[in-house]
Design an enzyme around this catalytic site. Structure first.
Site, PDB file in Angstrom:
ATOM      1  N   HIS A 261       0.858  -1.161   0.032  1.00 49.10           N
ATOM      2  CA  HIS A 261      -0.004  -0.015  -0.070  1.00 49.10           C
ATOM      3  C   HIS A 261       0.932   1.284  -0.054  1.00 49.10           C
ATOM      4  O   HIS A 261       1.604   1.514   1.008  1.00 49.10           O
ATOM      5  CB  HIS A 261      -0.929  -0.035   1.144  1.00 49.10           C
ATOM      6  CG  HIS A 261      -1.883   1.132   1.377  1.00 49.10           C
ATOM      7  ND1 HIS A 261      -2.889   1.428   0.584  1.00 49.10           N
ATOM      8  CD2 HIS A 261      -1.675   2.234   2.171  1.00 49.10           C
ATOM      9  CE1 HIS A 261      -3.357   2.563   1.025  1.00 49.10           C
ATOM     10  NE2 HIS A 261      -2.652   3.036   1.850  1.00 49.10           N
ATOM     11  N   ASP A 263       0.939   5.047  -0.124  1.00 47.52           N
ATOM     12  CA  ASP A 263       0.209   6.345  -0.111  1.00 47.52           C
ATOM     13  C   ASP A 263       0.610   7.481  -1.041  1.00 47.52           C
ATOM     14  O   ASP A 263       1.912   7.480  -1.253  1.00 47.52           O
ATOM     15  CB  ASP A 263      -0.119   7.034   1.333  1.00 47.52           C
ATOM     16  CG  ASP A 263      -0.492   6.333   2.347  1.00 47.52           C
ATOM     17  OD1 ASP A 263      -1.916   5.878   1.958  1.00 47.52           O
ATOM     18  OD2 ASP A 263      -0.154   5.600   3.386  1.00 47.52           O
ATOM     19  N   ASP A 373      -7.505   1.411   2.553  1.00 48.98           N
ATOM     20  CA  ASP A 373      -7.168   2.409   3.493  1.00 48.98           C
ATOM     21  C   ASP A 373      -8.259   3.586   3.176  1.00 48.98           C
ATOM     22  O   ASP A 373      -7.906   4.246   2.071  1.00 48.98           O
ATOM     23  CB  ASP A 373      -5.769   2.813   3.601  1.00 48.98           C
ATOM     24  CG  ASP A 373      -5.403   3.795   4.493  1.00 48.98           C
ATOM     25  OD1 ASP A 373      -6.367   3.886   5.394  1.00 48.98           O
ATOM     26  OD2 ASP A 373      -4.415   4.414   4.533  1.00 48.98           O
ATOM     27  N   HIS A 546      -6.557   9.624  -0.585  1.00 50.26           N
ATOM     28  CA  HIS A 546      -7.057   9.612   1.047  1.00 50.26           C
ATOM     29  C   HIS A 546      -6.252  10.223   1.990  1.00 50.26           C
ATOM     30  O   HIS A 546      -6.796  10.299   3.240  1.00 50.26           O
ATOM     31  CB  HIS A 546      -7.580   7.949   1.191  1.00 50.26           C
ATOM     32  CG  HIS A 546      -6.534   7.064   1.403  1.00 50.26           C
ATOM     33  ND1 HIS A 546      -6.318   6.212   0.421  1.00 50.26           N
ATOM     34  CD2 HIS A 546      -5.438   6.925   2.225  1.00 50.26           C
ATOM     35  CE1 HIS A 546      -5.236   5.427   0.642  1.00 50.26           C
ATOM     36  NE2 HIS A 546      -4.541   6.068   1.880  1.00 50.26           N
TER      37      HIS A 546
HETATM   38 ZN   LIG Z   1      -3.207   4.894   2.845  1.00 50.98          ZN
END
Ligand SMILES: [Zn+2]
Length: 1009
Positions: A261, A263, A373, A546
């Protein structure tokens, strides 16, 4: 060489004995871990080059490299240090596996022969690069590598704590750079022993199998002499025997999928994410090469697009592994966006841009939405996904500590669907630049393919996981409505400029697309700006990530987002002018202004028209739906009748009354609302004895996640902000517009000014607000106690609305003490209600009869400067009779957000009003008009409509455009197989279910000239 009979065994001493045997900290002089690496030698030569920029490889290696040494520090934060590493492998190592061991605080990427080959990140347990599996006699023993080290950690460079604002002066160190012989046989035993330890601890002392694991490990230690590799096979055999003991048919199956994951921006800037992707995926490529059964799921088209343009070689490798089915693009969206704040149309574009990218670059679209997420899940997601070719959804609220010591057992224990399905998912890999999975993780999972007492682990794919789950779908439960995340409710409000940028840019792109479509339909010369619009949309979609639109990012990222919004604004305005010019071309009318209404209903509103000399004059104008009208000249201003003009009266106590014949507003001498009356019925909207437009301050100290969380206990610290009498003054004196304004000192450091505006014919009163905000850990809201009683309030969400409770009966109700809404919220009882509209806010709540809009927060991490300074926003109050649907609250909220446009016409503007589209039912909103993605000769339009009232509705869509063919399509603009719709007298009939979104392709006739 059988060991002596085991003595009475003590759990703890046995366990710790094995731990010490594999410990990297203790007894490495004699334990097994100490033998993992054999001979070593320093690198032949190390030199470095430091730069504040993120340079391409070709440029970096041309620079002037200076001698460097292990132990040197480099920096500061966000700089890059390039290392040239000259290696000479000793001849004596022929036949051995040789690694470059590299440890540094920053995130590293190894380049070999001009291509990235591996990420090196201590925090992701990647500290060695395999130079050769087995050094051949004839292999070159000298080579040059480059290591590009970013001066930031896996999670940025927070000062003191992870989410603190970054320390700009941080320095980074290279603590190891050497060649070493790697003992693969030692490594394998370590994997066995660590896994056995994990099983023993994970299953615990109540479990028989746990002791079997522990005693197996103990026995392995007995037979294994680290100094004598010939003893290893016996130990290995003991482990194989344990792992080879099979489980029963009922064993739970875990689908283990490699994932990482990343970001897209958070505690580091967007540009660093580009490199995080490269570092991680190049590492994954190596793992896929070495482990053909290993499958890696990769989401977010934007990240893949970055790699495509910055690392084309790596992109080609990813495509190759995608063909083999090992690299699986998932998610279908442009980025993993926030699940709450983006508009319905934005959500559609996330999928449209994402799915098109995946199809173009990897040959197929994704079949699952991937949002591990997020800070919430809109109730509209299922419909949007389905219409984008996606029926499957994967999510989990990840902890950043992605891989625990033994997560497989936790995966089973935490499965919420025990007994309903015997399959679950397990994503493994270090996220956020940790480079994804390690070989050790893969090796551990492989050993657990079928072992008694443990779940069966398959190295699996999303496809296999979902197919297995779908096999039990009749057993699974259904959840209706939104999945409300009871966490991170502060993100609806944090970073007001970002929220405002998001709302504004959604509007601008909407207006540009509509106007460009109309220009396309009316002018043969007009070129629809499809490529530029795609770029602008992708910028907006990027900021909906996000940790960006939510305001939970560092200052550097917020500044970039603000720049992106600025880009969209300025390009958007240029495009609006270009479309307006095309619409005016060839018109006979007078020069001047084109008044444009981009909403699908006729509007009569007060508009400020620019006059010569930079002045403005107010005029009441009527513009047909999705169309334009000529601007009134100063002499042709329409008479107000039959509309009542606005009256403004100031009393001797300096309170002010504004009245437009529809509503009557009374403000006390400090600007608070003492009365709001619906004139026709005489009905009062402000609760008896209460006061509206009341600003309130709260202490806002969360438990940890500063920018993210507002806690329920903040409500206990409510302090009304009291103004000073006599500050209220009349602004605009009445006629087409009346207003009053006042100043309010919020605190010693913060103040606001507000203009309360009532227009002729307008059913709502607006509050234009300017705030100078300088606070720490305070929360500003504005409250409106309504003379309305209802157990639930209604909030706008994507393509619709939903109800949430106004009471705290249960923990489910209580947990929604702060919720999100888009442009409006409403509290209604039978026959009457009060709606609160806004132009850029998302945080809201209704408790009892008090509607409350969240305005500004002041968290200090991870951005210490967030929300400090000047803000401008508008909210509005609309009392109404009947339901909010019948009263027109939805179009009112649209009007507040989509002002009429007065666009300068370069030549003569059209002399007559014109409308392109209208819809017969007030329940149906024509949300979007744009050029279709696939548009032969550029003359196909895409229309998107939705049912906004929550009803089954038939309606007629009317158009004045020369339409040749109309056909329904899905959100990806794929034609519906039922064929063209019946088009007669420029109208076609559409049928909607509640909140249904429908898209339509309109093929236009060839241009008129
Ligand atoms: Zn994240």
């Amino acid at each position: 060489m059988a060991a002596a009979a085991p003595a009475l065994k003590h759990w703890r001493t046995t366990l710790e004995r094995v731990e010490k045997f594999v410990s990297p900290l203790y007894f490495t002089d004699c334990n097994l871990r100490g033998r993992l690496f054999g001979d070593s030698c320093p690198v032949a030569e190390l030199s470095s080059f430091l730069t504040p920029e993120r340079l391409p490889y070709e440029e970096a290696v041309q620079q002037d490299f200076r001698p460097a040494q292990v132990g040197d520090s480099f920096g500061p934060t966000w700089w890059t240090c390039w290392f040239r590493v000259e290696l000479t492998i000793p001849e004596a190592w022929v036949g051995q596996e040789v690694h470059l061991r590299w440890e540094s605080d920053g995130e590293g990427l190894v380049w070999r022969d001009g291509e990235p080959v591996q990420g090196l990140t201590k925090e992701g347990e990647k500290t060695s690069y395999i130079l050769t599996d087995k050094l051949g006699e004839k292999d070159p023993r000298s080579l040059t590598l480059y290591v590009e080290v970013a001066c930031n950690g896996l999670l940025g460079a927070g000062k003191g704590s992870m989410i603190a604002a970054p320390d700009p002066e941080k320095m980074f160190q290279v603590s190891r750079a050497e060649l070493a012989v790697f003992h693969r046989d030692v490594y394998k035993l370590l994997v066995d022993l660590e896994l056995l330890l994990g099983i023993a601890k994970g299953l615990g002392e109540d479990n028989q199998r746990s002791f079997q694991a522990l005693y197996t490990a103990n026995q392995m230690v007995n037979v294994c002499d680290p100094a004598q590799p010939e003893t290893f096979p016996v130990a290995q055999a003991l482990a194989s025997k344990f792992f080879g003991q099979r489980g029963g048919e009922s064993q739970h199956t875990i689908h283990a999928m490699g994932h990482c994951h990343i970001d897209t921006a958070w505690l580091w800037p967007f540009k660093e994410t580009v490199r995080k992707c490269a570092r991680s995926w190049v590492t994954v490529v190596q793992l896929m090469e070495r482990n053909p059964e290993f499958i890696f799921a990769c989401s977010q088209a934007q990240q893949l697009e970055w790699v495509r343009s910055y690392y084309p070689g790596l992109h080609a490798r990813l495509q190759e592994f995608a063909c083999r089915g090992q690299f699986v693009p998932v998610g279908g969206t442009w980025v993993e966006m926030d699940g709450n704040l983006p508009s319905g149309e934005s959500m559609v574009r996330q999928f449209l841009q994402g799915q098109n990218f995946f199809r173009q670059e990897f040959g197929k679209m994704c079949s699952e939405f991937w949002l591990p997420d997020t800070f919430g899940y809109s109730a509209q997601l299922p419909q949007i996904m389905r219409s984008c070719g996606i029926k499957r959804f994967l999510t989990q609220k990840l902890s950043w500590n992605l891989v625990n010591s033994f997560p497989v057992l936790k995966t089973v224990a935490k499965n919420r669907d025990k007994g309903r399905t015997n399959h679950s998912a397990f994503l493994f890999g270090f996220g956020d630049g940790g480079g994804g999975p390690t070989q050790t993780m893969v090796d551990r999972l492989k050993r657990l393919c079928n072992t008694d007492g443990l779940p069966r682990v398959q190295l699996s794919s999303p496809e296999r996981l979902f197919s297995a789950l779908e096999g039990h779908s009749e057993q699974l439960c259904t959840w209706v409505g939104e999945l409300f995340l009871e966490l991170h409710n502060g993100t609806y409000t944090t970073h007001a400029q970002i929220k405002k940028g998001n709302r504004e840019c959604e509007r601008i792109l909407h207006d540009v697309e509509l106007l460009s479509s109309l220009a396309l339909a009316r002018s043969a010369q007009f070129l629809y700006p499809a490529a530029l619009l795609q770029d602008l949309w992708r910028l907006l979609l990027l900021t909906q990530f996000h940790d960006v639109v939510t305001g939970s990012c560092i200052q550097l990222v917020a500044e970039e987002a603000i720049c992106h919004y600025e880009d969209i604004r300025s390009h958007g305005n240029t495009l609006l002018s270009a479309a307006a010019a095309a619409l005016c071309a060839g018109e006979p009318g007078p020069e001047g202004l084109l008044i444009v209404n981009t909403l699908p209903w006729k509007r009569t509103e007060v508009l400020a028209l620019p006059r010569s000399g930079g002045a403005h004059s107010l005029a009441l104008v009527t513009v047909p739906s999705m169309g334009f009208a000529p601007a009134p000249t100063p002499t042709s201003l329409q008479p107000l009748l039959p509309q009542q003009p606005v009256f403004v009266v100031q009393e001797t106590d300096s309170s002010v009354t504004l009245d437009n014949g529809i509503i009557r507003v009374r403000l006390d001498p400090t600007g608070r609302l003492t009365s709001l009356v619906l004139v026709a019925s005489g009905r009062e909207a402000v609760a008896e004895g209460a006061i509206g437009n009341q600003f309130v301050l709260f202490d806002d100290v969360p438990l940890y996640w500063d920018a993210w969380d507002v806690m329920d206990y903040h409500l206990e610290t409510r302090k009304p902000v009291l103004g000073q009498a006599g500050t209220l003054a009349v602004g605009t004196e009445g006629g087409v517009r009346g207003s009053a304004w006042f100043l309010l000192q919020i605190s010693p450091n913060s103040r606001l000014s507000q203009e309360v505006v009532l227009d002729v014919g307008c059913p709502y009163v607006r509050f234009h607000t300017e705030v100078h905000w300088h606070e720490a850990h305070k929360f500003l809201k504005v409250e409106f106690p309504a003379r309305v009683r209802s157990p639930q309030a209604t909030y706008e969400v994507q393509f619709g609305h939903l109800q949430r409770p106004t009471h705290y009966n249960t923990s489910w109700d209580w947990a929604r003490f702060e919720v999100w809404a888009h442009r409006w919220m409403d509290l209604s009882e039978h026959g009457f209600g009060l709606a609160l509209l806004n132009d850029c806010k998302y945080g809201a709540s209704v408790r009892g009869n008090v509607l409350s809009l969240s305005l500004l927060r002041a968290p200090k991490s991870p951005d210490a400067t967030v929300d400090m300074g000047r803000h401008e926003f508008t909210y509005a109050l609309m009392p109404h009779k009947g339901s909010f649907q019948d009263a027109g609250v939805i179009p009112a909220a649209y009007s507040l957000n989509f002002p009429l446009l007065a666009l300068p016409a370069p030549g003569p503007a059209p002399a007559a009003a014109w409308s392109a589209f209208s819809v017969s039912s007030p329940a149906v909103v024509l949300e979007t008009v744009k050029q279709a993605e696939t548009s032969p000769q550029g003359r196909t339009l895409l229309l998107r409509l939705y049912e906004a009232h929550g009803s089954h509705t038939d309606c007629w869509l009317h158009t004045s455009l020369p339409v040749q063919e109309a056909v329904l399509c899905d959100l990806l603009e794929r034609r519906d197989p039922t064929g063209p719709l019946l088009l007669r007298d420029n109208r076609l009939k559409l049928t909607f279910t509640p909140f249904q979104v429908q898209s339509l392709l309109l093929v236009l006739q060839p241009p008129p000239n």
